[in-house]
Motif scaffolding. Structure first.
Motif, short mmCIF file in Angstrom:
data_model
loop_
_atom_site.label_atom_id
_atom_site.label_comp_id
_atom_site.label_asym_id
_atom_site.label_seq_id
_atom_site.Cartn_x
_atom_site.Cartn_y
_atom_site.Cartn_z
N HIS A 333 0.80 -1.22 0.00
CA HIS A 333 0.00 0.00 0.00
C HIS A 333 0.84 1.28 0.00
N GLY A 334 2.14 1.16 0.23
CA GLY A 334 3.01 2.34 0.23
C GLY A 334 3.91 2.35 -1.00
N VAL A 349 8.68 0.53 11.05
CA VAL A 349 8.58 0.19 9.63
C VAL A 349 8.00 1.39 8.93
N ARG A 350 8.81 1.96 8.00
CA ARG A 350 8.38 3.18 7.31
C ARG A 350 8.44 2.99 5.82
N ASP A 351 7.39 3.44 5.14
CA ASP A 351 7.42 3.50 3.68
C ASP A 351 7.34 4.97 3.27
N HIS A 352 7.33 5.22 1.99
CA HIS A 352 7.30 6.59 1.48
C HIS A 352 6.10 6.79 0.56
N GLY A 353 4.99 6.18 0.95
CA GLY A 353 3.77 6.31 0.18
C GLY A 353 2.89 7.43 0.70
N PRO A 354 1.57 7.34 0.48
CA PRO A 354 0.64 8.40 0.89
C PRO A 354 0.32 8.42 2.38
N GLY A 355 0.79 7.42 3.14
CA GLY A 355 0.49 7.38 4.57
C GLY A 355 -0.75 6.55 4.86
N LEU A 361 -5.75 5.79 11.52
CA LEU A 361 -5.05 6.54 12.56
C LEU A 361 -5.96 6.83 13.74
N GLU A 362 -7.25 6.99 13.48
CA GLU A 362 -8.18 7.35 14.55
C GLU A 362 -8.71 6.14 15.29
N HIS A 363 -9.05 5.07 14.55
CA HIS A 363 -9.71 3.92 15.18
C HIS A 363 -8.90 2.63 15.13
N GLY A 404 4.68 9.50 4.12
CA GLY A 404 4.82 8.07 4.30
C GLY A 404 4.11 7.58 5.55
N ALA A 405 3.98 6.26 5.63
CA ALA A 405 3.34 5.63 6.78
C ALA A 405 4.41 5.10 7.72
N LEU A 406 4.13 5.17 9.03
CA LEU A 406 5.10 4.75 10.04
C LEU A 406 4.37 3.87 11.06
#
Length: 422
Positions: A333-334, A349-355, A361-363, A404-406
Motif C-alpha cells: 500500500h506504500g 517500519v516506514r514507507d514513502h507512500g501516501p500514509g 489513525l483514529e480507530h 509516508g506511513a510509520l
C-alpha cells in the motif's frame, strides 16, 4: 497572552463538587438562620432594656417635678450623655440610645426638663454579654452542624461515587476485551429492591456487555466455521489447479486459489486471536538478528537498520508474523524504499507512500476495509495488532514526518546478558 489557571484534577470529581455544594449551602443556611436569631434576640433584649429605661425616666421625671432629689443613675445634662440624645431631649421629645460610659455599655433614656435634658441610664453590660454569647453560640453550632453535615454528605456521596467508579472500571475492562466483566449491582439482581440511577446505569451496562459478548461470539464462531469449511474444498481445488495444462488460465486459477487459501488462513488466525485460546511462547531473543530474519523471509528487499540492538522477551514466531505483515503492508500500500529500523526495544517500519488512511489513525485497523486503492482485505494489520497484544507489545500507527506511513512496535525488554557470558 495570559495563561488560564488550571485547577487540580481532583477538583473535577463528583465528591469534591458535592462537598463544595454541601458546604456552601450549609454556610448560607447557617448565616440566614444565625442572622434571624441574632436580629430577633437583639430586638427583644433592646426592647426590654428600653422599656426599663423609659420606666425609670418616668419615675425620675415625677421626682424632678416634685423637687425631690434625683437618684445617682439620673441627672440633668449628666456627663457622658450622647449629644444626639441630648438634642432630642432639649427639643421636647423623649428617646433612648445605647452608648458607652467609662468603657461599659449603657442604655440612656432622656426627656425634656425646663429646656434641658433629664436623663437616666441603665446598665446594658448583661444584655450585651448575652447577645455576644448568643453570636458565639450561633457561630460554634453552625461550624459543628456544617462539619457533621459535610461528613454525612461526603459519606453518602462516596458510596455513590464508589459504585460509579466500579461501573467505569467494568466499562474499561469491557473496552479492553474482557467481555466477561460485569458490575452485578445487588439492586439490579433483586427485583424487590428499588433501583436508583446508578443501579440503572449498571444494569444497562451489564445488559449491553452480555448482548455484545453474544454477538461477538456468534461472529467468531461463524468466521471460524466458514474458514474451516473452506479449507477442505480449497485444498482439493489447489490440487486440481496443479493438474491444469500450463498457460495463462492455469496461472490465474492458481493465483486465485493461493489468495483464497491465504485469506482462509488469516480468518482462522483472527478467530483464534478473538477467542484468546492461544498462549504466547515467550523467550529471550536478540532483536536485531530476529528482525533481519523476519524481513528476509518476506522477500521484499526492505532495508534493515540496526541503531541499537537489545534483548527482548517475546514469541519469535508471532513477532516474525507481525513484522512480516507490517513490511508486506508497506510494500503493498506504500512506496519504496521501505526501511525497518531497530532502536532498542522499538522497531519502526516506514514507507514513502501516501500514509495511513485517516480512519486507521483514529480507530485502528478494521477488517475488510482498505482505502489505499490496492488489493487487500484489511486483515494483515488486524492480525499484526492482535499478535502484538499476545506478546505484550504495543503497536502504533502514524504518518511519518516528510510523508509516508510509520508503524512503531515497542517490545518488552528481556533480561540483559551477563558480562562474562561466553
Amino acid at each position: 497572552m495570559r495563561r488560564r489557571l488550571r485547577l487540580p484534577a481532583w477538583t473535577a470529581t463528583l465528591t469534591w463538587k458535592a462537598a463544595v455544594f454541601i458546604t456552601v449551602m450549609c454556610c448560607a443556611l447557617a448565616a440566614l438562620l444565625g442572622a434571624l436569631v441574632h436580629v430577633s434576640v437583639t430586638r427583644q433584649t433592646v426592647d426590654s432594656a428600653r422599656e426599663k429605661a423609659l420606666e425609670r425616666l418616668t419615675d425620675v421625671t415625677e421626682a424632678y417635678e416634685a423637687g425631690e432629689p434625683l437618684p445617682r443613675f439620673a441627672g440633668v445634662d449628666p456627663p457622658g450623655l450622647p449629644s444626639a440624645l441630648r438634642g432630642l431631649a432639649t427639643g421636647g421629645r423623649r428617646g433612648t440610645l445605647v452608648a458607652k460610659l467609662d468603657g461599659r455599655p449603657v442604655m440612656w433614656a432622656a426627656g425634656p426638663a425646663d429646656g434641658r435634658a433629664l436623663a437616666v441610664r441603665v446598665d446594658y453590660s448583661l444584655s450585651a454579654r448575652t447577645i455576644s454569647g448568643l453570636d458565639k453560640a450561633i457561630v460554634g453550632s453552625s461550624v459543628l452542624a456544617i462539619g457533621a453535615t459535610l461528613l454525612v454528605g461526603a459519606f453518602a456521596v462516596t458510596r455513590i461515587t464508589r459504585r460509579l467508579h466500579l461501573t467505569a472500571q467494568v466499562a474499561r475492562r469491557i473496552s479492553a476485551g474482557d467481555l466477561d466483566a460485569r458490575v452485578n449491582d445487588p439492586r439490579t439482581r433483586d427485583p424487590s429492591r428499588p433501583e436508583d440511577e446508578v443501579a440503572t446505569v449498571s444494569g444497562a451496562l451489564d445488559t449491553m456487555a452480555s448482548s455484545l459478548q453474544g454477538k461477538l461470539e456468534r461472529e467468531q464462531r461463524f468466521t471460524a466455521d466458514v474458514a474451516h469449511e473452506l479449507r477442505t474444498p480449497l485444498t482439493g481445488l489447489s490440487a486440481a489447479a496443479e493438474l491444469l495444462p500450463a498457460g495463462r488460465p492455469s496461472e490465474l486459477v492458481q493465483d486465485r486459489v493461493r489468495t483464497m487459501r491465504a485469506l482462509t488462513e488469516d480468518l482462522l488466525e483472527i478467530s483464534r486471536l478473538d477467542a484468546r485460546s492461544e498462549q504466547a511462547d515467550l523467550d529471550v531473543h536478540e532483536l536485531g538478528p530476529l528482525t533481519e530474519r523476519a524481513v528476509r523471509a518476506t522477500g521484499t528487499g526492505a532495508e534493515v537498520r540496526i541503531v541499537r540492538d537489545v534483548r527482548v522477551e517475546t514469541d519469535r514466531r508471532r513477532l516474525e508474523r507481525v513484522l512480516g505483515n507490517l513490511v508486506a503492508n508497506a510494500h503493498k500500500h506504500g512506496r519504496v524504499p521501505v526501511v525497518v529500523t531497530v532502536d532498542g526495544p522499538v522497531v519502526t517500519v516506514r514507507d514513502h507512500g501516501p500514509g495511513f488512511p485517516a480512519y486507521l489513525l483514529e480507530h485502528g485497523p478494521q477488517r475488510f476495509r482498505t482505502e489505499s486503492g490496492g488489493k487487500g482485505h484489511g486483515l494483515g494489520l488486524t492480525i499484526a495488532v492482535g499478535q502484538s497484544a499476545m506478546i505484550g507489545a504495543r503497536l502504533e500507527f502514524a504518518d511519518a514526518p516528510g510523508g509516508g506511513a510509520l508503524a512503531r512496535l515497542t517490545l518488552p525488554v528481556g533480561p540483559e546478558a551477563p558480562d562474562d557470558a561466553p
